[in-house]
Design an enzyme around this catalytic site. Sequence first.
Site, PDB file in Angstrom:
ATOM      1  N   GLY A 234      38.470  35.465  41.272  1.00  0.00           N
ATOM      2  CA  GLY A 234      37.481  35.112  40.259  1.00  0.00           C
ATOM      3  C   GLY A 234      38.121  34.543  39.014  1.00  0.00           C
ATOM      4  O   GLY A 234      37.630  33.589  38.438  1.00  0.00           O
ATOM      5  N   PHE A 235      39.204  35.177  38.549  1.00  0.00           N
ATOM      6  CA  PHE A 235      39.933  34.727  37.357  1.00  0.00           C
ATOM      7  C   PHE A 235      39.014  34.595  36.149  1.00  0.00           C
ATOM      8  O   PHE A 235      39.233  33.764  35.273  1.00  0.00           O
ATOM      9  CB  PHE A 235      40.665  33.412  37.626  1.00  0.00           C
ATOM     10  CG  PHE A 235      41.460  33.432  38.901  1.00  0.00           C
ATOM     11  CD1 PHE A 235      42.552  34.273  39.032  1.00  0.00           C
ATOM     12  CD2 PHE A 235      41.106  32.633  39.979  1.00  0.00           C
ATOM     13  CE1 PHE A 235      43.289  34.313  40.213  1.00  0.00           C
ATOM     14  CE2 PHE A 235      41.832  32.671  41.154  1.00  0.00           C
ATOM     15  CZ  PHE A 235      42.924  33.510  41.279  1.00  0.00           C
ATOM     16  N   ARG A 584      52.724  52.758  32.197  1.00  0.00           N
ATOM     17  CA  ARG A 584      53.176  53.236  33.493  1.00  0.00           C
ATOM     18  C   ARG A 584      52.693  52.305  34.594  1.00  0.00           C
ATOM     19  O   ARG A 584      51.498  51.983  34.667  1.00  0.00           O
ATOM     20  CB  ARG A 584      52.637  54.646  33.730  1.00  0.00           C
ATOM     21  CG  ARG A 584      53.137  55.299  35.003  1.00  0.00           C
ATOM     22  CD  ARG A 584      52.486  56.656  35.191  1.00  0.00           C
ATOM     23  NE  ARG A 584      53.009  57.358  36.350  1.00  0.00           N
ATOM     24  CZ  ARG A 584      52.462  58.458  36.850  1.00  0.00           C
ATOM     25  NH1 ARG A 584      51.394  58.986  36.273  1.00  0.00           N
ATOM     26  NH2 ARG A 584      52.988  59.037  37.915  1.00  0.00           N
ATOM     27  N   GLU A 661      46.467  40.006  33.384  1.00  0.00           N
ATOM     28  CA  GLU A 661      46.439  38.753  32.625  1.00  0.00           C
ATOM     29  C   GLU A 661      47.708  38.440  31.851  1.00  0.00           C
ATOM     30  O   GLU A 661      47.986  37.287  31.547  1.00  0.00           O
ATOM     31  CB  GLU A 661      45.235  38.781  31.672  1.00  0.00           C
ATOM     32  CG  GLU A 661      43.925  38.707  32.443  1.00  0.00           C
ATOM     33  CD  GLU A 661      42.701  39.056  31.609  1.00  0.00           C
ATOM     34  OE1 GLU A 661      41.978  38.127  31.204  1.00  0.00           O
ATOM     35  OE2 GLU A 661      42.462  40.255  31.376  1.00  0.00           O
TER      36      GLU A 661
END
Length: 697
Positions: A234-235, A584, A661
């Site tokens: 989808g981005f 983490r 992202e």
Amino acid sequence: MTTLPRTLGTGNARLEGREKVTGSARYAADHGHPDGLFAWPVPATVARGEITGVDTGAALATPDVLTVLTHDNAPRLGETDDPTLAVLQSPRVAHRGQIVALAVATSLEAARAAAAAVHVDYTAEPHDVLLGPDHPGLYAPETANGGHPADRERGDFDTAYARAAVRHDAVYETPPLHNHPMEPHAATAWWEGDRRLFLYDSSQGSSTVQQMLAQLFGMGTDQVRVISEHVGGGFGSKGTPRPHAVLAAMAARATGRPVTLALPRQLLEAVTGHRAPTIQHIRLGADEDGRIQALAHEIVTQSSTVKEFVEQAAAPSRTMYVSPHSRTTHRVTRLDVPTPSWMRAPGECPGMYALEAAMDELALACGLDPIELRLRNEPDREPDSGRPYSSRHLVECLREGARRFGWQDRDPAVRARRDGRLLLGTGVAASTYPVMVSPCRAEAHARADGLIDVRVNATDIGTGARTVLAQIAADALRLPLDRVRIHVGSSALPEAPVAGGSSGTSSWGSAVHKACAGLRRQLEEHSEVPETGLTVTADTTEDSEKGKEYARHAYGAQFAEVQVDTATGETRVRRLLGVFAAGRILNPRTARSQFLGGMTMGLGMALTEHSTMDREFGDYAERDLAMYHVPVCADVPDIEVHWLEEEDPHLNPMGSKGIGEIGIVGTAAAVTNAVHHATGVRVRALPVTPDALLPHL
């Protein structure tokens, strides 16, 4: 209960991997019914105007065609907060490619042929589709995307900049970019009577689509079921509801039969959003030692006449480096173009490209190594808010990346390295992305057979979300992973936010952890599970507010080596290396995939991807993957991905930050900075193409 080694931090394979590689995973368009129909859209062929007539006679002459929906006969929709979803409700045309009719037939081929046979007459009006720095329609919006203030000013920028010993003043441009996920936007819809709607949708958040459809069709959310079990990327373009879902539901209601609509790729650029182009004016003023005294980042961008969307490209400059005197502004103009929307790392991706390219230029002007300049401008608190950082290990990322990349052997002189007719160069850029978390609900149910069902309406868009959530659940339960059954991707499950903003794991995982930790406590109080099982439901509405007294960001450093052919002007990336500080890392295997994928998209942004607006036609020229050039295997070198062991107690129960992202942020700047080092040519408008380099080689 038996205590086992924790599963978090281990590289478990994707739970649905076998389904995907064998083809048994079913996507939105794969849920056809025996009596199902197919739909095909008719796009507008003018960039602005009004429909004066629609002739559907030829289309309806074929028995296979059941109907052609237009603004005259389509079901009426209720009010919506998103006017891009008010499809087939008006004769007005706001941009070329807007869907003006929908053909519905018994086969995909018949629907496509029927759509081609529909004749639409228009009264065309003059259109305006080109962005410019002095466009007369520019205005200051109240906010940019994400609720960021459009303008922010600290100190006295003008005075500080005028007094600065070293000044840099340049304009950087990014073109329109399109998301182009592998799976086109698609939906399969059917109704049970008039008051129960079911929809398989290619979406990043089925709860949001459910709420939208309920609003548009005047129903309660309990009357709408939306399923997004498998989503092929989808981005950001599937992060908000899109017209295909509404059209499929409308066609199913009009025909009384199930309808599948998969948008043709050539139409995605018109109706599923895009990254808006930006024109970014950056001014940096520093003292003799390279310490920034004044920073201005002023952007111009575009939206549509249908809906305002403002890319928050100046926002990262408010938080990245020391800047006692700062001015950041956004200006936007409404054009006759499709509405822009989210694309991987909105704001940070184009904004950090400009800022990090400018930092490279400032380093040269100051006679400093680009890494040293960044180290000298490291803040101890977030400049914009004054909040302390929950953790900030950008310096460590830069130093570790420099060590692994071999930066210490770099000759800072431009055009200093050659390999035959190839010029070689290296570049660096920093990256950042904010930590975001939204309220979420999840349910954990212990079955009498010893298995645990974990339910949360997360969406796995190819990131491995199922696997990581199952690991979080198993870890909280202190059980082996094979005891957990994870259920995601349906609005019938406990409500969850969209897969976006690198916030999915933090939001969904917090709720899953809370539910499973609660269930573990209950199980410890029972000698055996009742026949009906045990269930714990968790809500993180209050929990999601914790930690906001800190500035929370992920950071990274990107390094690139390029070669530029002096005969052809072609640029090739030889190697990329990224080092990240993202809390983490819950699953090294899926995490590496996310970092690598983001860096690959950044490579494409730097060298190949762009959409060209045709002034006369009023549309983007690159309408498929043959013309819109995403990187292919031959373009992608051996990419190295590394991360630091970062502990941050102010995030969530897992100690994680988003990673989807940040990989794209900074990569384009690292590549263009390397191009300058190789050639001495500073390209400030993406992508870097041979015509920009050849005259200077």
